[in-house]
Motif scaffolding. Structure first.
Motif, PDB file in Angstrom:
ATOM      1  N   TYR A  34       5.743  66.569 -20.352  1.00  0.00           N
ATOM      2  CA  TYR A  34       6.874  67.474 -20.641  1.00  0.00           C
ATOM      3  C   TYR A  34       8.059  67.138 -19.745  1.00  0.00           C
ATOM      4  O   TYR A  34       7.905  66.892 -18.552  1.00  0.00           O
ATOM      5  CB  TYR A  34       6.459  68.932 -20.434  1.00  0.00           C
ATOM      6  CG  TYR A  34       7.591  69.906 -20.630  1.00  0.00           C
ATOM      7  CD1 TYR A  34       8.017  70.258 -21.903  1.00  0.00           C
ATOM      8  CD2 TYR A  34       8.259  70.454 -19.542  1.00  0.00           C
ATOM      9  CE1 TYR A  34       9.074  71.139 -22.086  1.00  0.00           C
ATOM     10  CE2 TYR A  34       9.308  71.338 -19.714  1.00  0.00           C
ATOM     11  CZ  TYR A  34       9.713  71.673 -20.982  1.00  0.00           C
ATOM     12  OH  TYR A  34      10.755  72.536 -21.157  1.00  0.00           O
ATOM     13  N   LYS A  35       9.257  67.138 -20.328  1.00  0.00           N
ATOM     14  CA  LYS A  35      10.499  66.917 -19.585  1.00  0.00           C
ATOM     15  C   LYS A  35      11.263  68.229 -19.528  1.00  0.00           C
ATOM     16  O   LYS A  35      11.526  68.855 -20.557  1.00  0.00           O
ATOM     17  CB  LYS A  35      11.368  65.843 -20.264  1.00  0.00           C
ATOM     18  CG  LYS A  35      10.672  64.503 -20.438  1.00  0.00           C
ATOM     19  CD  LYS A  35      10.347  63.888 -19.106  1.00  0.00           C
ATOM     20  CE  LYS A  35       9.721  62.516 -19.330  1.00  0.00           C
ATOM     21  NZ  LYS A  35       9.155  61.970 -18.133  1.00  0.00           N
ATOM     22  N   GLU A  55      20.623  70.274 -21.087  1.00  0.00           N
ATOM     23  CA  GLU A  55      20.321  68.847 -21.120  1.00  0.00           C
ATOM     24  C   GLU A  55      18.890  68.638 -20.670  1.00  0.00           C
ATOM     25  O   GLU A  55      18.385  69.350 -19.801  1.00  0.00           O
ATOM     26  CB  GLU A  55      21.280  68.056 -20.232  1.00  0.00           C
ATOM     27  CG  GLU A  55      21.197  68.385 -18.762  1.00  0.00           C
ATOM     28  CD  GLU A  55      22.102  67.514 -17.915  1.00  0.00           C
ATOM     29  OE1 GLU A  55      22.166  66.296 -18.141  1.00  0.00           O
ATOM     30  OE2 GLU A  55      22.735  68.082 -17.011  1.00  0.00           O
ATOM     31  N   LYS A  56      18.232  67.685 -21.305  1.00  0.00           N
ATOM     32  CA  LYS A  56      16.867  67.341 -20.940  1.00  0.00           C
ATOM     33  C   LYS A  56      16.924  66.379 -19.759  1.00  0.00           C
ATOM     34  O   LYS A  56      17.645  65.393 -19.790  1.00  0.00           O
ATOM     35  CB  LYS A  56      16.148  66.696 -22.122  1.00  0.00           C
ATOM     36  CG  LYS A  56      14.679  66.432 -21.859  1.00  0.00           C
ATOM     37  CD  LYS A  56      14.017  65.836 -23.065  1.00  0.00           C
ATOM     38  CE  LYS A  56      13.467  66.984 -23.872  1.00  0.00           C
ATOM     39  NZ  LYS A  56      12.541  66.552 -24.927  1.00  0.00           N
ATOM     40  N   ILE A  57      16.171  66.675 -18.716  1.00  0.00           N
ATOM     41  CA  ILE A  57      16.109  65.827 -17.534  1.00  0.00           C
ATOM     42  C   ILE A  57      14.981  64.814 -17.743  1.00  0.00           C
ATOM     43  O   ILE A  57      13.812  65.187 -17.840  1.00  0.00           O
ATOM     44  CB  ILE A  57      15.852  66.669 -16.257  1.00  0.00           C
ATOM     45  CG1 ILE A  57      16.856  67.801 -16.145  1.00  0.00           C
ATOM     46  CG2 ILE A  57      15.840  65.780 -15.026  1.00  0.00           C
ATOM     47  CD1 ILE A  57      18.290  67.374 -16.027  1.00  0.00           C
ATOM     48  N   GLU A  58      15.346  63.544 -17.832  1.00  0.00           N
ATOM     49  CA  GLU A  58      14.395  62.497 -18.196  1.00  0.00           C
ATOM     50  C   GLU A  58      13.696  61.835 -17.013  1.00  0.00           C
ATOM     51  O   GLU A  58      13.045  60.815 -17.181  1.00  0.00           O
ATOM     52  CB  GLU A  58      15.103  61.420 -19.027  1.00  0.00           C
ATOM     53  CG  GLU A  58      15.588  61.908 -20.391  1.00  0.00           C
ATOM     54  CD  GLU A  58      14.456  62.244 -21.347  1.00  0.00           C
ATOM     55  OE1 GLU A  58      13.317  61.776 -21.160  1.00  0.00           O
ATOM     56  OE2 GLU A  58      14.721  63.004 -22.295  1.00  0.00           O
ATOM     57  N   THR A  59      13.827  62.396 -15.816  1.00  0.00           N
ATOM     58  CA  THR A  59      13.128  61.786 -14.690  1.00  0.00           C
ATOM     59  C   THR A  59      11.621  61.850 -14.937  1.00  0.00           C
ATOM     60  O   THR A  59      11.122  62.835 -15.490  1.00  0.00           O
ATOM     61  CB  THR A  59      13.452  62.517 -13.369  1.00  0.00           C
ATOM     62  OG1 THR A  59      13.101  63.885 -13.504  1.00  0.00           O
ATOM     63  CG2 THR A  59      14.915  62.378 -13.007  1.00  0.00           C
ATOM     64  N   PRO A  60      10.910  60.808 -14.567  1.00  0.00           N
ATOM     65  CA  PRO A  60       9.463  60.811 -14.833  1.00  0.00           C
ATOM     66  C   PRO A  60       8.725  61.791 -13.927  1.00  0.00           C
ATOM     67  O   PRO A  60       9.123  62.034 -12.789  1.00  0.00           O
ATOM     68  CB  PRO A  60       9.046  59.374 -14.539  1.00  0.00           C
ATOM     69  CG  PRO A  60      10.094  58.839 -13.633  1.00  0.00           C
ATOM     70  CD  PRO A  60      11.357  59.562 -13.960  1.00  0.00           C
ATOM     71  N   SER A  78       4.062  66.680 -16.113  1.00  0.00           N
ATOM     72  CA  SER A  78       5.376  67.301 -16.297  1.00  0.00           C
ATOM     73  C   SER A  78       6.261  67.042 -15.084  1.00  0.00           C
ATOM     74  O   SER A  78       5.780  66.941 -13.960  1.00  0.00           O
ATOM     75  CB  SER A  78       5.183  68.801 -16.481  1.00  0.00           C
ATOM     76  OG  SER A  78       6.394  69.481 -16.388  1.00  0.00           O
ATOM     77  N   ASN A  79       7.580  66.954 -15.320  1.00  0.00           N
ATOM     78  CA  ASN A  79       8.513  66.782 -14.207  1.00  0.00           C
ATOM     79  C   ASN A  79       9.086  68.120 -13.719  1.00  0.00           C
ATOM     80  O   ASN A  79      10.060  68.157 -12.989  1.00  0.00           O
ATOM     81  CB  ASN A  79       9.641  65.812 -14.573  1.00  0.00           C
ATOM     82  CG  ASN A  79      10.584  66.347 -15.628  1.00  0.00           C
ATOM     83  OD1 ASN A  79      10.337  67.370 -16.254  1.00  0.00           O
ATOM     84  ND2 ASN A  79      11.674  65.642 -15.843  1.00  0.00           N
TER      85      ASN A  79
END
Length: 118
Positions: A34-35, A55-60, A78-79
């Motif tokens: 999950y992001k 905004e979706k935060i795409e950090t792994p 999940s991040n």
């Protein structure tokens, strides 16, 4: 519409979206892959309004090894970090209370104005 009430209601609606995103992030803290979604508040196009932007935060997220039926696999978690989500939720609560106080003050002011006129 009265400007003070309009501005406060705009803020309340934006904070509602921000709180919903925080709740969604918190609910998915243990969902693999999950992001998180972050909602920021910006000045709206109309004067005195607030515009939420999601905004979706795409950090792994962290990658851990888990045992599956096919053997050990690397799985991204999940991040979402609860240490960030909880303070954001507390701040949103305070902002919400402040906007409600503006609506209450404007309501009292308009009531006094109508009493003076009659």
């Amino acid at each position: 519409m009265v400007t003070g009430i309009h501005s406060a209601l705009s803020g309340l609606l934006a904070l509602q979206q921000k709180t919903a995103a925080t709740a969604h992030n918190t609910a998915n803290v243990n969902t693999d892959g999950y992001k998180k979604v972050r909602v920021t508040l910006h000045e709206g196009v109309a004067p005195g309004t607030v515009e939420p932007r999601a905004e979706k935060i795409e950090t792994p997220g962290p990658v851990v090894q888990e045992q599956t039926a096919a053997g050990p696999e690397m799985v991204e978690k999940s991040n979402v970090d609860l240490a960030q989500e909880m303070p954001n939720l507390m701040l949103s609560r305070r902002y919400y209370q402040a906007n409600l106080k503006v609506v209450q003050s404007e309501d009292e002011r308009l009531g006094s104005l109508l009493n003076i006129k009659s």
